[in-house]
Design a protein around this motif. Structure first.
Motif, PDB file in Angstrom:
ATOM      1  N   PRO A 190      19.180  -8.006  -9.029  1.00 37.43           N
ATOM      2  CA  PRO A 190      18.046  -8.627  -8.341  1.00 37.43           C
ATOM      3  C   PRO A 190      17.095  -7.555  -7.801  1.00 37.43           C
ATOM      4  N   PRO A 191      15.869  -7.930  -7.505  1.00 37.19           N
ATOM      5  CA  PRO A 191      14.907  -6.962  -6.971  1.00 37.19           C
ATOM      6  C   PRO A 191      15.438  -6.310  -5.690  1.00 37.19           C
ATOM      7  N   LEU A 192      15.108  -5.051  -5.495  1.00 38.33           N
ATOM      8  CA  LEU A 192      15.546  -4.289  -4.331  1.00 38.33           C
ATOM      9  C   LEU A 192      14.381  -4.165  -3.357  1.00 38.33           C
ATOM     10  N   PRO A 216       4.577   0.459   4.170  1.00 38.04           N
ATOM     11  CA  PRO A 216       5.060  -0.901   4.394  1.00 38.04           C
ATOM     12  C   PRO A 216       6.325  -1.170   3.571  1.00 38.04           C
ATOM     13  N   VAL A 217       6.952  -2.299   3.833  1.00 35.28           N
ATOM     14  CA  VAL A 217       8.130  -2.713   3.056  1.00 35.28           C
ATOM     15  C   VAL A 217       7.746  -2.762   1.582  1.00 35.28           C
ATOM     16  N   GLN A 218       8.624  -2.255   0.720  1.00 35.24           N
ATOM     17  CA  GLN A 218       8.346  -2.202  -0.707  1.00 35.24           C
ATOM     18  C   GLN A 218       9.415  -2.963  -1.493  1.00 35.24           C
ATOM     19  N   THR A 219       9.074  -3.359  -2.697  1.00 36.21           N
ATOM     20  CA  THR A 219       9.997  -4.064  -3.580  1.00 36.21           C
ATOM     21  C   THR A 219      10.053  -3.356  -4.926  1.00 36.21           C
TER      22      THR A 219
END
Length: 57
Positions: free
Chosen positions: A40-42, A31-34
């Motif tokens: 800033p967060p990627l 899934p999409v990850q952070t």
């Protein structure tokens, strides 16, 4: 990218001189990850695509 490789629910078939190529496949293994370790967060997304082909005689 997916919209170019998968059209009407089917993978496109690349044209390669001297080869018989199969349809492209596309998958999303995660899934999409952070990544919160940077500012800033990627936010990122991993996808895979490919196809098989055989040489023609």
């Amino acid at each position: 990218m997916k919209a170019v490789l998968i059209v009407a629910g089917l993978g496109v078939t690349p044209t390669i001189t001297g080869e018989r190529a199969g349809r492209v496949w596309y998958s999303v293994p995660q899934p999409v990850q952070t990544d919160d370790d940077v500012t800033p967060p990627l936010v990122f997304h991993t996808s895979e695509c490919g196809f098989e082909s055989t040489l023609t005689a």
